[in-house]
Design an enzyme around this catalytic site. Structure first.
Site, PDB file in Angstrom:
ATOM      1  N   TYR A 108       0.854  -1.195   0.000  1.00 64.36           N
ATOM      2  CA  TYR A 108       0.000   0.000   0.000  1.00 64.36           C
ATOM      3  C   TYR A 108       0.883   1.236   0.000  1.00 64.36           C
ATOM      4  O   TYR A 108       1.903   1.291   0.686  1.00 64.36           O
ATOM      5  CB  TYR A 108      -0.869  -0.008   1.261  1.00 64.36           C
ATOM      6  CG  TYR A 108      -1.691   1.245   1.465  1.00 64.36           C
ATOM      7  CD1 TYR A 108      -2.987   1.330   0.960  1.00 64.36           C
ATOM      8  CD2 TYR A 108      -1.173   2.332   2.170  1.00 64.36           C
ATOM      9  CE1 TYR A 108      -3.739   2.484   1.143  1.00 64.36           C
ATOM     10  CE2 TYR A 108      -1.924   3.480   2.352  1.00 64.36           C
ATOM     11  CZ  TYR A 108      -3.208   3.548   1.846  1.00 64.36           C
ATOM     12  OH  TYR A 108      -3.952   4.679   2.026  1.00 64.36           O
ATOM     13  N   GLU A 196      -3.612   7.498  -3.932  1.00 65.37           N
ATOM     14  CA  GLU A 196      -3.478   6.225  -3.235  1.00 65.37           C
ATOM     15  C   GLU A 196      -3.311   5.085  -4.227  1.00 65.37           C
ATOM     16  O   GLU A 196      -4.041   5.031  -5.222  1.00 65.37           O
ATOM     17  CB  GLU A 196      -4.722   5.988  -2.374  1.00 65.37           C
ATOM     18  CG  GLU A 196      -4.659   4.765  -1.494  1.00 65.37           C
ATOM     19  CD  GLU A 196      -5.957   4.588  -0.691  1.00 65.37           C
ATOM     20  OE1 GLU A 196      -5.987   4.963   0.486  1.00 65.37           O
ATOM     21  OE2 GLU A 196      -6.933   4.082  -1.261  1.00 65.37           O
TER      22      GLU A 196
END
Lengths: 387, 292
Positions: A108, A196
């Site tokens: 991530y 993101e």
């Protein structure tokens, strides 16, 4: 302005962040055509702003054109189901058809704005492919953070530090600093509030790809990138947002709820406090409405009609404490709304104080309207009138 | 003593000839603020209807007047530039009224202007009752006294001040810090100043849902101001979760920034939280009576 995955990936490509080969498709046939042109395995993903596509069955795999057509038909058949954030769900208007990656690991990576530190924060976690809220809850220590000094900006050591600190698989290490750097450039250049990548995939061949893209642009910075106005047209506005725009308000200035007391105030803080006052008086709020700063008579009239015509309001409480907004303009708007509206009429309770209060009160008095003195009194009266 | 501003502070207005700039300059002058001039590029040498000098640059204005404070009324694309211009000219206190300033502009400005105190953007400014006002707040509701007030929302500031004044509670300084994600001066910054201000004996903190500024304020109070009578209010307690209401910052996500977490943080710091603004004067009087 939140971007769809395919739009976010377009920005990623421009910034030099590796993304899988992909095509944007509006119909099952376009999905099939795309698959026919190339070899390999494919994934078909619904293009929506809501999260949780995998769990909702809106991401599916296909190996042939026929399979692609079938899964696309299936995904498009029903909208995204509602959730807590978005109870109405979301219509699916297009699909992304994308090369299926041989996934070895998922991680991530995101850049957001930290209000308290007043700095951009870069976050990396070895737990990719799941909700970041879930990661934060279950593995809080796995999220490595770096607060960027805006006078310096990004430097590759930051990516290296984050890779080591988050104990990322060594396969990521060489490629991460450049990918985070490119992501930071994008974040900075377009004035994004959030970028993101979840998951940031490491393939079995040792390459790193952004497998998903989430980008939230700052509406206040859109004037610097006029091309996004065109993109915005392809994004879904919900009904409340459409109504707000039609009334000349910002998209966040109007929300409907299922109560019977309509409210309008100037400023988001006072508008929220007005909702609280109505609730405290035993009423149920029909809406949130911030008429904005410096509202003129016409905007006030539009807001009156917005609430009367689109909510279950049986009474309407207008709570104005003028600062930059002037009481006489508001009073003129209310009088115009009462005289000219073709909408149904509901009992109106007005509280009007602050800048140009005396002038406003005179205009109301000349039209046989008497304002109440306080917010609590107005809320109470509006609740009674809605019974 | 008031914080940040008194009747001797020399104030200029950037954008003084624009419609908002000239209207609110008039009101600030009438309130007694020591406005010494203003800036509109290209209009240097002119005078405002009050006879105030207009300058082409902030540098010229500062050199001619010795101004230390500025109030900025310029459109959003030019707000960061106006703040930088003020900084380079030696201004130490800037109030930015402008709404809709890009977040990245503010990130850069706050990260690169050490030593300049910025209030806002997207804020109503501040008032030191009976002394001076910078911004757009309606002066007539304020009354001089010893209670400091800090609020994220402009109109809610007026509401609470009005209630305090009606209850006979005067104010030392009232500051609307703005509701944007990146602001120059936070609750904690203001609390630190109030703590050191001999004239401020109590404080009201008006927060709202979203962000964590209130939790930060509560932590500061717990550690540094345990004996000070402080009352809080949180706006938007009945806002349904997940929806963004007006302010970009007023978004509830998870358990972060919820009314419950803010109320719990204040209560843990010994700060009572009013259910409604009209309860603030009573809660404050009770706290003052306990410490008196």
């Amino acid at each position: 302005m939140n971007l769809m995955e395919y739009q976010g990936k377009e920005l990623f490509k421009r910034a030099g962040i590796p993304v899988p080969r992909s095509g944007h498709a509006l119909t099952p046939n376009e999905v099939a055509e795309h698959i026919e042109k190339t070899v390999g395995e494919w994934v078909v993903k619904a293009q929506v702003l809501m999260g949780g596509r995998g769990k909702a069955g809106k991401i599916k795999f296909a190996n042939t054109a026929d399979e692609g057509r079938a899964v696309a038909t299936d995904i498009l058949a029903t909208p995204m189901p509602g959730n807590r954030q978005n109870p109405q769900g979301e219509e699916i208007k297009s699909l992304l058809v994308e090369e299926k990656l041989p996934i070895a690991k998922e991680a991530y990576c995101a850049i957001a704005i930290d209000r308290t530190q007043k700095k951009p924060v870069i976050m990396v976690s070895r737990f990719g492919g799941m909700d970041i809220e879930e990661v934060a809850e279950k593995h809080p220590d796995s999220i490595a953070k770096f607060y960027v000094d805006t006078a310096i900006g990004y430097s590759p050591f930051i990516g290296r530090e984050l890779a080591f600190e988050s104990e990322l698989d060594p396969g990521y290490r060489k490629q991460l600093p450049a990918i985070v750097g490119a992501l930071y450039d994008l974040f900075f250049r377009y004035g994004a509030k959030l970028v993101e990548i979840n998951p940031l995939v490491l393939t079995s061949e040792g390459r790193v790809f952004a497998s998903d893209a989430k980008v939230e642009l700052d509406d206040d910075a859109l004037f610097r990138n006029p091309e996004f106005a065109e993109w915005q047209k392809h994004l879904p506005l919900d009904e409340d947002e459409q109504l707000a725009v039609k009334a000349g308000l910002g998209i966040r200035n109007f929300r409907r709820f299922d109560g019977n007391v309509g409210t309008m105030a100037n400023g988001a803080g006072l508008a929220m406090a007005t909702m609280d006052a109505v609730t405290n008086a035993g009423g149920k709020i029909a809406n949130f409405l911030d008429v904005g700063g410096g509202a003129n008579a016409e905007r006030v009239r539009n807001c009156y009609e917005l609430v009367v015509n689109n909510t279950g309001a049986k009474s309407f409480f207008v709570n104005i404490f003028g600062g930059i907004t002037r009481g006489d303009e508001v009073a003129k708007g209310i009088v115009a709304a009462m005289k000219e509206t073709t909408s149904r009429k509901i009992p109106l309770v007005i509280r009007l104080t602050g800048t140009n209060e005396a002038e406003g009160r005179k205009i109301l008095a000349d039209n046989n309207m008497t304002p109440v003195e306080t917010m609590d009194e107005g809320a109470k009266k509006a609740v009674e009138l809605a019974q | 003593m008031s914080i940040f501003l008194d009747k001797n502070s020399k104030v200029i207005v950037q954008g003084i000839t624009g419609s908002e700039g000239s209207y609110h300059t008039d009101r600030m002058v009438k309130y007694g603020t020591n406005i010494v001039g203003g800036v509109t590029p290209g209009k240097g040498g002119q005078k405002t209807p009050h006879g105030l000098p207009v300058f082409d640059t902030v540098k010229d204005a500062v050199e001619a007047t010795g101004a230390t404070h500025t109030c900025i009324f310029v459109p959003p694309p030019f707000a960061a530039d106006a703040l930088y211009e003020a900084y380079e000219a030696g201004i130490t206190f800037a109030v930015c009224i402008t709404e809709g300033v890009p977040v990245h502009d503010m990130l850069k400005v706050v990260g690169t202007t050490p030593g300049m105190r910025i209030i806002g953007p997207n804020c109503p400014g501040l008032v030191s009752p009976g002394k001076a006002s910078i911004g757009i707040m309606p002066g007539h509701v304020f009354t001089p006294g010893n209670v400091g007030l800090i609020s994220r929302s402009g109109t809610l500031t007026y509401e609470v001040v009005d209630l305090l004044t009606r209850a006979g509670i005067g104010q030392s300084t009232c500051i609307g810090i703005g509701g944007d994600p990146i602001i120059g001066t936070t609750f904690v910054d203001c609390l630190r100043e109030f703590k050191n201000d001999s004239e401020t004996t109590a404080v009201v903190v008006c927060g709202e849902i979203g962000g964590s500024d209130e939790e930060d304020a509560a932590a500061f109070i717990r550690e540094h101001m345990p004996g000070t009578p402080i009352v809080a209010f949180i706006g938007g307690r009945n806002a349904p979760p997940g929806k963004s209401l007006g302010h970009a910052g007023a978004i509830i996500s998870g358990n972060f920034g919820t009314p419950q977490s803010k109320i719990a943080a204040f209560e843990a710091a010994g700060v009572p939280v009013a259910d409604r603004p009209s309860e603030i004067p009573r809660l404050l009087s009770e706290r003052l009576a306990v410490t008196a």
